[in-house]
Design a protein around this motif. Structure first.
Motif, mmCIF file in Angstrom:
data_model
loop_
_atom_site.group_PDB
_atom_site.id
_atom_site.type_symbol
_atom_site.label_atom_id
_atom_site.label_comp_id
_atom_site.label_asym_id
_atom_site.label_seq_id
_atom_site.Cartn_x
_atom_site.Cartn_y
_atom_site.Cartn_z
ATOM 1 N N ALA A 72 9.137 3.201 -7.191
ATOM 2 C CA ALA A 72 8.138 2.686 -6.241
ATOM 3 C C ALA A 72 8.246 3.357 -4.885
ATOM 4 O O ALA A 72 7.231 3.602 -4.233
ATOM 5 C CB ALA A 72 8.303 1.177 -6.088
ATOM 6 N N LYS A 73 9.463 3.673 -4.484
ATOM 7 C CA LYS A 73 9.659 4.201 -3.126
ATOM 8 C C LYS A 73 9.958 5.695 -3.079
ATOM 9 O O LYS A 73 10.038 6.273 -1.995
ATOM 10 C CB LYS A 73 10.783 3.424 -2.431
ATOM 11 N N GLY A 74 10.121 6.304 -4.256
ATOM 12 C CA GLY A 74 10.455 7.729 -4.292
ATOM 13 C C GLY A 74 9.261 8.604 -3.955
ATOM 14 O O GLY A 74 8.130 8.126 -3.918
ATOM 15 N N PRO A 75 9.522 9.899 -3.708
ATOM 16 C CA PRO A 75 8.415 10.802 -3.386
ATOM 17 C C PRO A 75 7.448 10.957 -4.554
ATOM 18 O O PRO A 75 7.862 10.959 -5.711
ATOM 19 C CB PRO A 75 9.100 12.124 -3.047
ATOM 20 N N TYR A 76 6.217 11.047 -4.225
ATOM 21 C CA TYR A 76 5.168 11.137 -5.227
ATOM 22 C C TYR A 76 5.152 12.522 -5.854
ATOM 23 O O TYR A 76 5.212 13.534 -5.153
ATOM 24 C CB TYR A 76 3.828 10.853 -4.556
ATOM 25 N N LEU A 85 -2.234 11.884 2.127
ATOM 26 C CA LEU A 85 -3.140 11.719 3.265
ATOM 27 C C LEU A 85 -3.206 13.065 3.952
ATOM 28 O O LEU A 85 -2.194 13.578 4.438
ATOM 29 C CB LEU A 85 -2.622 10.655 4.250
ATOM 30 N N LEU A 140 0.867 -1.184 0.000
ATOM 31 C CA LEU A 140 0.000 0.000 0.000
ATOM 32 C C LEU A 140 0.903 1.233 0.000
ATOM 33 O O LEU A 140 1.641 1.463 0.958
ATOM 34 C CB LEU A 140 -0.887 -0.011 1.253
ATOM 35 N N ARG A 141 0.856 1.975 -1.115
ATOM 36 C CA ARG A 141 1.693 3.184 -1.193
ATOM 37 C C ARG A 141 0.813 4.411 -0.946
ATOM 38 O O ARG A 141 -0.149 4.653 -1.681
ATOM 39 C CB ARG A 141 2.355 3.280 -2.569
ATOM 40 N N ILE A 142 1.147 5.168 0.073
ATOM 41 C CA ILE A 142 0.368 6.362 0.431
ATOM 42 C C ILE A 142 0.970 7.565 -0.291
ATOM 43 O O ILE A 142 2.081 8.001 0.020
ATOM 44 C CB ILE A 142 0.403 6.628 1.960
ATOM 45 N N ASN A 143 0.241 8.096 -1.264
ATOM 46 C CA ASN A 143 0.711 9.264 -2.005
ATOM 47 C C ASN A 143 0.220 10.568 -1.392
ATOM 48 O O ASN A 143 0.865 11.600 -1.495
ATOM 49 C CB ASN A 143 0.238 9.194 -3.451
ATOM 50 N N PHE A 191 -1.805 0.613 -5.180
ATOM 51 C CA PHE A 191 -1.598 -0.766 -4.753
ATOM 52 C C PHE A 191 -0.502 -1.354 -5.646
ATOM 53 O O PHE A 191 -0.632 -1.347 -6.877
ATOM 54 C CB PHE A 191 -2.893 -1.575 -4.886
#
Lengths: 60, 400
Positions: free
Chosen positions: B123-127, B38, B33-36, B59
């Motif tokens: 995948a792990k970089g800042p959105y 919140l 679950l990647r939170i871009n 996802f």
């Protein structure tokens, strides 16, 4: 007298510092049940700003 | 205003929350679950407070060192009331549940087939919202004419309805202050009859794209990187739309009531292509439909006693004489449609205003030469009086 004043000052300072943010917690939070084929194996936080999750009223 | 934070890093908070409530069971597939995005916020007016949680997640699926983006989901959850500050956790939880529920309904094999390969860095970089928005085909290609049923169809420039429809112009449309509603898409049946399409998200017609907001279609403008539209007036303090419009007929019957005041100015809204949300001055907006109700009744005084059918948001309801139904419109901020089943061209479409009850009556006049059912909106005074009369008749009949 001096120690009472110091204690009050510390308490006041603490309350100011404490009220600078509101801490959220999922501890007592429920979630509706869900039929699913998956489970969350990992959570990635890719928000550009990770400092906060919002802005709320400071309250009394 | 002060910042809202979690005691632990968000990954840990959410992972714990997910593991507690949705633990691994049987042969379930592992998903990331990647939170871009919140973000919780509050809007306060004299009378009420609104707390909102916005969530944008991806996802992902991991296979070795490769990541695959399976699906993107968004949710905005709001609650009104006093002291909404204490409800943010619940709003976030509801938003998470909404995204997970949406994802759980998708076909696993189709998700895999349409997945996008990502490097670990991606995948792990800042959105990056701008990069994400510019990656959608609608940002780079000429819009394909047709009707979009979902925002994803719009993002992908792939309307699912490209034939068997018409875009009708409301020829006597006069509610220019609201800034929309001039055009409406309809499905044309084999018999040549027009049918409303309540599930439409928007459409492209004559190189212009329209988006349905609160039941009315507004033209989208694109400045090369983002979409916006001129929409209904808004209350700056509450962030809620303050007007409503009932539009009679598909092709330009008179506006029945509840129209924006002449002094109200249209507001400029932004459509966030990535989050799928509508914002005003950077904040999400909502349509205030609190306590909006619809009452449809059939009194049938001096009329034919045959039951009549009315279509309400696509569903047919049967009305005998001295019957009425009351619907809570607060749960349907996407707009409401009401028509006769064989005459949708003369139906009504509207977005409900808060604290307003709409009354519609069905008439089957014995003396009418056509003997056709007529559906019309009546004012509150007449509607209340007629419905009281129906309730009185029902009670009287029950005693006999």
């Amino acid at each position: 007298m001096k120690s009472t004043f110091t204690a009050l000052l510390l308490l006041f300072t603490f309350s100011i510092v404490f009220s600078q943010s509101r801490t959220l917690s999922f501890k007592n939070q429920s979630l509706e049940s869900l039929d699913r084929q998956f489970y969350i194996a990992e959570v990635i936080d890719s928000r550009p700003n990770k400092q906060a999750v919002g802005e709320v009223q400071a309250g009394l | 205003m002060i910042p809202a934070i979690f005691a632990q890093p968000l990954e840990e908070e959410l992972q714990q929350f997910m593991t507690n409530h949705y633990p691994k069971q049987g042969n379930q597939e592992p998903v990331i679950l990647r939170i871009n995005k919140l973000w919780v916020s509050e809007h306060t007016t004299i009378n009420t407070e609104t707390g909102t949680a916005e969530l944008l997640v991806d996802f992902l699926y991991r296979s070795g060192q490769s990541y695959y983006k399976l699906y993107t989901a968004t949710a905005i959850v709001s609650q009104n009331g006093l002291d909404v500050t204490r409800k943010h956790e619940q709003n976030i939880a509801n938003a998470i549940h909404s995204c997970l529920k949406e994802f759980s309904t998708k076909s696993w094999s189709k998700l895999h087939a349409g997945s996008i390969l990502l490097t670990e860095e991606e995948a792990k970089g800042p959105y990056d919202t701008i990069v994400a928005a510019s990656a959608y085909p609608i940002s780079t290609k000429t819009p394909v004419p047709g009707i979009y049923l979902t925002m994803n169809e719009f993002r992908n420039n792939a309307p699912s309805i490209t034939s068997g429809y018409e875009i009708r112009h409301r020829s006597t449309f006069s509610n220019i202050m609201v800034g929309g509603g001039e055009w409406i898409p309809v499905i044309v049946t084999a018999e040549g009859k027009a049918k409303l399409l309540p599930t439409a998200w928007g459409f492209t017609h004559q190189n212009k794209t329209y988006y349905k907001f609160a039941g009315v279609y507004y033209q989208l403008m694109f400045d090369g990187s983002s979409f916006s539209f001129s929409g209904p007036p808004i209350n700056d303090a509450s962030g809620l739309i303050v007007t409503s419009a009932v539009m009679g007929g598909l092709v330009g019957a008179a506006i029945a009531g509840g129209v924006a005041a002449a002094t109200s100015k249209p507001a400029m809204y932004q459509l966030d292509l990535v989050a799928g949300t509508v914002t005003y001055n950077g904040k999400p907006v909502g349509v205030n439909t609190a306590n909006a109700k619809l009452i449809v009744y059939r009194q049938a005084k001096g009329e034919q006693k045959t039951p009549v059918i009315v279509r309400l948001n696509g569903e047919e309801k049967l009305f005998h004489p001295n019957e009425f139904i009351e619907l809570d419109l607060s749960t349907n901020s996407a707009g409401t449609t009401i028509s006769l089943p064989d005459d949708e061209e003369n139906g009504f479409s509207f977005m409900p205003a808060p604290n307003k009850t709409y009354y519609f009556t069905c008439i089957l006049n014995e003396k009418a030469p056509t003997e056709k059912t007529v559906l019309k909106e009546v004012d509150k005074a007449k509607g209340e009086f007629d419905v009281k009369g129906i309730v009185f008749s029902q009670k009287k009949a029950a005693k006999q």
